[in-house]
Design an enzyme around this catalytic site. Sequence first.
Site, PDB file in Angstrom:
ATOM      1  N   HIS A  16      -6.078 -13.533  -0.369  1.00 51.66           N
ATOM      2  CA  HIS A  16      -5.829 -14.969  -0.284  1.00 51.66           C
ATOM      3  C   HIS A  16      -6.965 -15.761  -0.941  1.00 51.66           C
ATOM      4  CE1 HIS A  16      -2.735 -15.041   3.251  1.00 51.66           C
ATOM      5  NE2 HIS A  16      -2.429 -14.167   2.305  1.00 51.66           N
ATOM      6  N   TYR A  64      -3.906 -23.774   9.311  1.00 53.57           N
ATOM      7  CA  TYR A  64      -4.599 -24.150  10.554  1.00 53.57           C
ATOM      8  C   TYR A  64      -4.167 -25.572  10.887  1.00 53.57           C
ATOM      9  CZ  TYR A  64      -7.776 -20.142   9.951  1.00 53.57           C
ATOM     10  OH  TYR A  64      -8.309 -18.881   9.817  1.00 53.57           O
ATOM     11  N   LYS A 114     -14.029 -14.203  12.567  1.00 50.13           N
ATOM     12  CA  LYS A 114     -15.333 -13.629  12.225  1.00 50.13           C
ATOM     13  C   LYS A 114     -15.690 -12.358  13.008  1.00 50.13           C
ATOM     14  CE  LYS A 114     -16.325 -16.241   8.958  1.00 50.13           C
ATOM     15  NZ  LYS A 114     -15.879 -15.555   7.750  1.00 50.13           N
ATOM     16  N   TYR A 160     -16.183 -19.441   5.454  1.00 51.98           N
ATOM     17  CA  TYR A 160     -14.914 -18.770   5.705  1.00 51.98           C
ATOM     18  C   TYR A 160     -14.845 -17.423   4.965  1.00 51.98           C
ATOM     19  CZ  TYR A 160      -9.959 -18.393   6.864  1.00 51.98           C
ATOM     20  OH  TYR A 160      -8.753 -17.977   7.373  1.00 51.98           O
ATOM     21  N   PRO A 182     -11.613 -16.782  17.955  1.00 51.23           N
ATOM     22  CA  PRO A 182     -10.943 -16.227  16.774  1.00 51.23           C
ATOM     23  C   PRO A 182     -10.781 -17.209  15.604  1.00 51.23           C
ATOM     24  CG  PRO A 182      -9.358 -16.643  18.527  1.00 51.23           C
ATOM     25  CD  PRO A 182     -10.714 -16.877  19.110  1.00 51.23           C
TER      26      PRO A 182
HETATM   27  C1  PHB Z   1      -5.010 -13.322  12.396  1.00 53.69           C
HETATM   28  O1  PHB Z   1      -4.412 -12.997  11.350  1.00 53.69           O
HETATM   29  O2  PHB Z   1      -4.759 -12.798  13.482  1.00 53.69           O
HETATM   30  C2  PHB Z   1      -6.027 -14.398  12.287  1.00 53.69           C
HETATM   31  C3  PHB Z   1      -6.324 -14.945  11.058  1.00 53.69           C
HETATM   32  C4  PHB Z   1      -7.236 -15.973  10.980  1.00 53.69           C
HETATM   33  C5  PHB Z   1      -7.836 -16.451  12.111  1.00 53.69           C
HETATM   34  C6  PHB Z   1      -7.556 -15.895  13.346  1.00 53.69           C
HETATM   35  C7  PHB Z   1      -6.637 -14.870  13.448  1.00 53.69           C
HETATM   36  O3  PHB Z   1      -8.711 -17.485  12.011  1.00 53.69           O
END
Ligand code: PHB
Length: 389
Positions: free
Chosen positions: A72, A200, A296, A384, A292
């Site tokens: 990505h 997000y 990280k 990130y 989460p």
């Molecule tokens: C996930 O794919 O489970 C995932 C991805 C990004 C995040 C948290 C969880 O910030």
Amino acid sequence: MRTKVAIIGAGPAGLLLGQLLHASGIDNIILERQTPEYVLGRIRAGLLEEGTVALLDEVGAGTRAHREGLVHDGIELAFGGSRHRIDMKAATGKTVMIYGQTEVTLDLMNARNAAGLTTIYEASDVQPHDFDTDHPRLSYVKDGAAHEIACDFIAGCDGFHGISRASVTPQAIQTFERIYPFGWLGILSETPPVSHELIYNNHERGFALCTMRSTHRSRYYVQCSLDDHVDQWPDERFWDELKRRLDQKAVDHLVTGPSIEKSIAPLRSFVAEPMRFGRMFLAGDAAHIVPPTGAKGLNLAASDAHYLAGALREYYDEKSSAGIDAYSATALARVWKAVRFSWWMTSMLHKFPDTEGFGARIQLAELDYVVSSKAAMTSLAENYVGLPF
Ligand code: PHB
Ligand code: APR
């Protein structure tokens, strides 16, 4: 039994450390409380920084990730009814890879088996001893019989509830913690992702995240109450709530389907200092937990394993203790930056009890700033994709 490094825990931290040590000719044994199937049954985040993928490559466990992982270049932030893209590749030259933690663990387990290294599963009552001397050892029980491993070093890679951190005298350790007043309710479904990148969402009803495991398997999360139980969230209610928190375009594209996994996780930031106690080191979740938001956790486990393997290599190859003496400070410097980033992302995106009025306006101002300022966007992007190590 005797080994150079006795590792507690066959999660990503312990398995990666074991392979990195093996690549440097340092023999090691892993003791794991659970069965391999149980370890692989845990569903966790699935986003790898380039540095983590490079470590998998270094130990020869990256082939499947390169084949099946989704690379990505950007993410989207949604707020106030519209979506804004952060082009991480343009800002930093780096990307992230979507590849489940379960798959990472499986690839590392396979590499360990192929190398013929010893992993003792279903080891109960594992206990570190004498790590404040030059002769540490681990005791454990397997199939009802007591055993002991003598070693040079112990690596506590046994997660947040492990025995290694718990074995340290309270005076020798300092902990820092923030508990967030909400959880994440996550589901996995055999449906195509709503978008090819992660979204997000900051919404007045609470945070939501659209992520994925593959082109045909989606993972969605909604912020929920800590008192909630999965039984209160039949699939229909989950999808309804998710839709209420997404922008119209996302709602139009969302494909729903039966969940194949559903769970609630609390959110916590936690750091234990130091990460070394004589001849015992902590790595991964044993030493720190992050919420989460930003994914990280696994990546920090990987950078800890990298620092620790490098320090032990220096000890054996160069007869120098400089690396092991610096391990805790080196690892913690990176840990705290990821703790800060995941706390910041969490603070900006979730509904807090006081996010009414002033707090909500501040969040929107911050989000608007992040998506409109090149400097702010670059700051988010470089954290990130992962700070260097
Ligand atoms: C996930 O794919 O489970 C995932 C991805 C990004 C995040 C948290 C969880 O910030
Ligand atoms: N004896 C032996 N093994 C133990 C013990 C014990 N007393 N306690 C815990 N373990 C094992 C657990 O069963 C688990 O398999 O240690 C392992 C720790 O693995 P993880 O919890 O996955 O932790 P870590 O390897 O540090 O990986 C960090 O996991 O929680 C996520 O978000 C986090 O992705 C990050 C990753």
